[in-house]
Design a protein around this motif. Structure first.
Motif, short mmCIF file in Angstrom:
data_model
loop_
_atom_site.label_atom_id
_atom_site.label_comp_id
_atom_site.label_asym_id
_atom_site.label_seq_id
_atom_site.Cartn_x
_atom_site.Cartn_y
_atom_site.Cartn_z
N THR A 544 -10.04 -22.23 17.32
CA THR A 544 -9.05 -21.15 17.48
C THR A 544 -7.74 -21.74 17.99
O THR A 544 -6.67 -21.35 17.56
CB THR A 544 -9.57 -20.12 18.50
N THR A 545 -7.85 -22.70 18.91
CA THR A 545 -6.65 -23.28 19.52
C THR A 545 -5.75 -23.96 18.50
O THR A 545 -4.53 -23.88 18.58
CB THR A 545 -7.08 -24.33 20.55
N GLU A 546 -6.38 -24.64 17.57
CA GLU A 546 -5.58 -25.37 16.58
C GLU A 546 -4.75 -24.42 15.73
O GLU A 546 -3.59 -24.68 15.43
CB GLU A 546 -6.52 -26.16 15.68
N ILE A 547 -5.37 -23.33 15.33
CA ILE A 547 -4.65 -22.36 14.49
C ILE A 547 -3.60 -21.64 15.33
O ILE A 547 -2.49 -21.37 14.87
CB ILE A 547 -5.64 -21.39 13.83
N GLU A 548 -3.95 -21.36 16.57
CA GLU A 548 -2.95 -20.75 17.47
C GLU A 548 -1.74 -21.65 17.61
O GLU A 548 -0.59 -21.19 17.59
CB GLU A 548 -3.58 -20.48 18.84
N SER A 549 -1.99 -22.92 17.75
CA SER A 549 -0.86 -23.85 17.90
C SER A 549 -0.01 -23.87 16.65
O SER A 549 1.22 -23.93 16.73
CB SER A 549 -1.36 -25.26 18.19
N ALA A 550 -0.65 -23.81 15.50
CA ALA A 550 0.11 -23.78 14.25
C ALA A 550 0.98 -22.53 14.21
O ALA A 550 2.17 -22.59 13.87
CB ALA A 550 -0.83 -23.81 13.05
N LEU A 551 0.42 -21.39 14.59
CA LEU A 551 1.19 -20.15 14.57
C LEU A 551 2.35 -20.23 15.56
O LEU A 551 3.47 -19.83 15.26
CB LEU A 551 0.28 -18.96 14.89
N VAL A 552 2.07 -20.75 16.75
CA VAL A 552 3.12 -20.80 17.78
C VAL A 552 4.22 -21.79 17.37
O VAL A 552 5.34 -21.70 17.85
CB VAL A 552 2.50 -21.13 19.16
N SER A 553 3.91 -22.71 16.47
CA SER A 553 4.97 -23.63 16.04
C SER A 553 5.92 -22.98 15.04
O SER A 553 6.92 -23.56 14.65
CB SER A 553 4.35 -24.90 15.45
N HIS A 554 5.62 -21.75 14.60
CA HIS A 554 6.55 -21.03 13.72
C HIS A 554 7.67 -20.45 14.59
O HIS A 554 7.41 -19.89 15.66
CB HIS A 554 5.79 -19.91 12.99
N PRO A 555 8.92 -20.57 14.13
CA PRO A 555 10.03 -20.15 15.00
C PRO A 555 10.04 -18.68 15.40
O PRO A 555 10.64 -18.33 16.40
CB PRO A 555 11.29 -20.48 14.17
N LYS A 556 9.35 -17.84 14.67
CA LYS A 556 9.37 -16.42 15.03
C LYS A 556 8.23 -16.03 15.98
O LYS A 556 8.14 -14.90 16.43
CB LYS A 556 9.27 -15.55 13.77
N VAL A 557 7.32 -16.97 16.25
CA VAL A 557 6.11 -16.62 17.01
C VAL A 557 6.21 -17.03 18.47
O VAL A 557 6.60 -18.15 18.78
CB VAL A 557 4.86 -17.26 16.37
N ALA A 558 5.83 -16.10 19.35
CA ALA A 558 5.82 -16.42 20.78
C ALA A 558 4.42 -16.80 21.23
O ALA A 558 4.23 -17.74 21.98
CB ALA A 558 6.30 -15.23 21.58
N GLU A 559 3.45 -16.05 20.81
CA GLU A 559 2.10 -16.26 21.31
C GLU A 559 1.11 -15.76 20.27
O GLU A 559 1.41 -14.84 19.51
CB GLU A 559 1.93 -15.49 22.63
N SER A 560 -0.07 -16.38 20.24
CA SER A 560 -1.04 -15.89 19.29
C SER A 560 -2.45 -16.10 19.82
O SER A 560 -2.68 -16.94 20.69
CB SER A 560 -0.88 -16.62 17.95
N ALA A 561 -3.37 -15.31 19.30
CA ALA A 561 -4.78 -15.50 19.62
C ALA A 561 -5.54 -15.39 18.32
O ALA A 561 -5.27 -14.53 17.50
CB ALA A 561 -5.26 -14.43 20.59
N VAL A 562 -6.47 -16.30 18.14
CA VAL A 562 -7.21 -16.36 16.89
C VAL A 562 -8.69 -16.21 17.21
O VAL A 562 -9.18 -16.78 18.18
CB VAL A 562 -6.92 -17.70 16.18
N VAL A 563 -9.38 -15.42 16.39
CA VAL A 563 -10.83 -15.30 16.56
C VAL A 563 -11.51 -15.50 15.22
O VAL A 563 -10.90 -15.35 14.16
CB VAL A 563 -11.24 -13.93 17.15
N GLY A 564 -12.76 -15.82 15.29
CA GLY A 564 -13.56 -15.92 14.08
C GLY A 564 -14.35 -14.63 13.91
O GLY A 564 -15.11 -14.24 14.78
N ALA A 565 -14.12 -13.94 12.78
CA ALA A 565 -14.83 -12.68 12.53
C ALA A 565 -15.86 -12.94 11.44
O ALA A 565 -15.61 -13.70 10.51
CB ALA A 565 -13.84 -11.61 12.08
N THR A 566 -17.00 -12.28 11.56
CA THR A 566 -18.04 -12.45 10.55
C THR A 566 -17.50 -12.09 9.17
O THR A 566 -16.81 -11.08 9.02
CB THR A 566 -19.24 -11.54 10.89
N ASP A 567 -17.81 -12.90 8.20
CA ASP A 567 -17.28 -12.69 6.86
C ASP A 567 -18.39 -12.93 5.84
O ASP A 567 -19.08 -13.94 5.92
CB ASP A 567 -16.12 -13.64 6.60
N PRO A 568 -18.56 -11.99 4.92
CA PRO A 568 -19.67 -12.14 3.97
C PRO A 568 -19.51 -13.38 3.09
O PRO A 568 -20.51 -13.94 2.64
CB PRO A 568 -19.60 -10.86 3.12
#
Ligand code: WTA
Length: 665
Positions: A544-568
């Motif tokens: 989750t942290t890695e993807i959060e870091s990628a999102l936060v590296s976007h200039p419009k993003v301040a903070e993010s949280a990523v979770v894994g949701a069950t997917d068929p």
């Protein structure tokens, strides 16, 4: 969560995930004068008993130990066996005896502007002695437990040190916790005295504490006396005072003698119990003892912050209700005799620049805070910090969760003026002190990596079988050898201690930290977060942290949280919650696609979120940790679970009311 991919696939994924190639060398002058140099790693590895004995020499012992470590009854450790000392004497008296009585120990800054107090080591010694005498009068003896439920005022530190002086283990309960949480902790460790205050200042207003103690007393019968500091002067209410139980601090402590001869206790005498959450509902009372803990706190504070006690002004923004406040406000810094800042309130009261104002006013040189705070400042932009002269800063620290590379670089640039090393310190309530961290005078820091175990500590990343993984691979973070500041047990529950930390890799005798991590191609460690924060998408392990870091590296993003949701289709899928920066407005009509493409670009198609939700806030505990469990409930469209430990429960309504946006093109 099983990983169905072959090891080589997983390794490939992990290797590809890492694209960070920025490096920050230590400033030459700092490196030349560093307290700890590169040779310390080898020296410690060659003879760890000798290394730790040298570190223990930082303290004043009444009687030296006979044996550095007794591990014969593993995992129940004994450090500095046979030695005796007093923690309070080490943090206070010895500095006065050394002629530093007039040195400021604490620059206390109250939240109301101009409400400040400077306390010298000599004054601290007097107050701690008075409080020890007062607690004795209230019936506290060696071995009795005392609960401390206080705002960030000097009396909180005084109370802790007074307990240590008496050999009465304290249990500090964070002032933001509810009466229930307080009662269950008091009950679990059997605290007979509670030290509290009428209230403290938060966000510009008095915030009451005493009523929660009164309520807690209706839920446990353990408490005999309550010692109350008058901080806010607020009305305690009609039934807010019980003459049989409640005692004012200014009466009991104020009238007590400033003379208190302290007794030396066994190195393994309990110093404190700190409750922390585990995977089950019942909090774990982490027990720390005296000699080893104080050695670990003092050594790491000196090494990781390259502490120069004569000239440094240190500030840690943690609350004393957490382990960071214990090790890096109270025991480490005071054992090392430094001058430090203690701030009562919130970062944005009365205005957004309050922290930076304090750094400028007190010429703070060493600053220690958490990524969650850094990201919230990022959100506001650089204008606020840029108004203040923070050129005194020489080292910045981070603790509590993985720091996203962008947050690290922002911290270093905007707060540290590109001069200051950033030390990303990995440790836990259980470890008592920093374990994995750059050394500011040695390590070329990589943004987002805690780098390597500090000298004296042996950590590794291992696979399911406990084998060390090769560089470029991920697995479980373990500590492979005992260390002085390690927890000794869970209060009253030795079995849970063994189960939780020592059963996963019993065969190898490793301490299992509960975190996932990877080693990059240089062998440096990247902590990926708790193991349950590691997702498995189509057989690929993603953090989750890695993807959060990628999102936060976007200039419009301040903070993010990523979770894994069950997917068929993919087992788990990535769901991202994003807070935009203020200047980005609503992000524009293409924002979801823009962010999705960005993650794809930064990490790869595998990491592309299935859904991205733009949200106003994230659900956080009072200590600032994102509660991913609740976000997972939203992502999986389940009823939202227990929100009791949220700092602000209404946030979940806002989030679940929002529309989720699929990123399918
Ligand atoms: C996380 C706080 C990544 C980790 C001192 C650990 C970190 C848990 C870091 C302990 C860091 C702490 N990088 N993760 N620098 N520091 N953590 O007990 O998941 O409140 O297991 O202790 O925080 O949290 P605790």
């Amino acid at each position: 969560m099983s990983d169905q991919s072959t090891p080589s696939q997983t390794e490939q994924t992990l290797a590809n995930l890492l694209k960070e190639d920025r490096r920050f060398e230590p400033p030459a002058a700092l490196a030349a004068e560093a307290n700890v140099k590169a040779d310390a790693y080898d020296e410690a590895a060659a003879d760890s008993d000798a290394f730790w004995a040298t570190q223990a020499e930082r303290l004043s012992w009444d009687k030296k130990w006979d044996q550095v470590l007794d591990w014969s009854n593993a995992p129940f450790a004994k450090w500095f066996v046979g030695g005796t000392l007093n923690a309070s004497y080490n943090c206070v008296d010895r500095h006065v005896e050394a002629g530093n009585g007039d040195k400021v120990a604490i620059h206390w800054v109250g939240e109301p502007v101009d409400d400040t107090r400077d306390i010298t080591y000599a004054q601290l010694k007097d107050e701690v002695s008075q409080a020890a005498n007062a607690l004795t009068d209230l019936g506290v003896g060696t071995g009795d437990r005392v609960a401390i439920y206080m705002p960030m005022i000097p009396e909180a530190i005084v109370a802790m040190l007074a307990c240590a002086r008496l050999g009465a283990p304290h249990t500090v309960v964070f002032g933001g916790f509810s009466a229930d949480a307080l009662a269950s902790r008091i009950d679990d460790c059997g605290a007979k005295v509670v030290v509290t205050a009428d209230g403290g200042y938060r966000r510009g207003a008095p915030s009451a504490l005493k009523p929660a103690v009164d309520e807690a007393r209706t839920k446990t019968d353990k408490v005999e006396k309550v010692l109350v500091v008058r901080r806010t002067g607020q009305d305690l209410g009609e039934n807010g005072w019980d003459d049989a139980v409640d005692v004012w601090w200014h009466d009991a402590v104020g009238s007590a003698s400033t003379e208190h001869a302290c007794e030396a206790f066994d190195s393994e005498h309990p110093l404190y119990v700190m409750y922390t959450s585990g995977t089950t509902g019942k909090p774990k009372g982490i027990l720390h003892t005296t000699g080893g803990y104080l050695t670990g706190a003092a050594y790491t504070h000196n090494a990781v912050f390259d502490l120069k006690p004569e000239t440094d002004v240190y500030w840690c923004t943690a609350d004393i209700g957490w382990v960071t406040g214990h090790s890096y406000i109270v025991y480490g810094p005071l054992a090392n005799g430094v001058t430090q800042v203690l701030y009562e309130g919130t970062p944005d009261s009365p205005e957004r620049g309050r922290w930076w104002q304090i750094i400028a006013d007190y010429k703070v040189t060493l600053f220690y805070t958490a990524p969650t705070a850094i990201r919230s400042f990022m959100k506001q932009g650089p204008d606020v910090p840029d108004r203040f002269d923070m050129s005194s800063l020489r080292i910045l620290g981070s603790v509590g969760e993985p720091i996203n590379p962008e947050a690290y670089v922002w911290y270093r640039h905007v707060i540290g003026g590109d001069r200051t090393p950033v030390v990303d310190t990995w440790w836990q309530t259980e470890t008592g002190a920093v374990m994995i961290s750059p050394l500011p005078g040695v390590t070329a820091g990589k943004p987002g990596s805690a780098m390597t175990a500090i000298p004296g500590i042996s950590a590794d990343v291992v696979d399911d079988e406990g084998n060390s993984v090769p560089n470029g691979s991920g697995g479980y973070l373990v500590v492979t050898k005992p260390w002085p500041s390690m927890l000794r047990t869970i209060w009253g529950d030795d079995d849970r201690y063994v189960d939780t930390y020592w059963s996963r890799f019993r065969k190898q005798g490793f301490y299992f930290a509960g975190d996932g991590a990877k080693k990059d191609t240089d062998g440096d460690i990247w902590v990926l977060g708790r193991v349950d924060d590691v997702m498995n998408v189509s057989g690929h392990r993603l953090s989750t942290t890695e993807i959060e870091s990628a999102l936060v590296s976007h200039p419009k993003v301040a903070e993010s949280a990523v979770v894994g949701a069950t997917d068929p289709d993919t087992g788990q899928a990535v769901v991202a919650y994003v807070i935009l920066r203020e200047e980005a407005g609503d992000g524009g009509p293409e924002i979801v696609k823009e962010l999705s493409d960005h993650v794809r670009r930064e990490i790869g198609p595998i990491a592309k979120p299935r859904e991205i939700m733009i949200v106003p806030e994230l659900p956080k505990t009072r200590s600032g940790k994102i509660m991913r469990r609740l976000l997972r409930d939203v992502a999986e469209k389940r009823e939202i679970g227990d929100t009791q430990t949220l700092a602000d429960a209404s946030i979940m309504d806002l989030i679940s009311a929002g529309q989720s946006t699929s990123t399918e093109d």
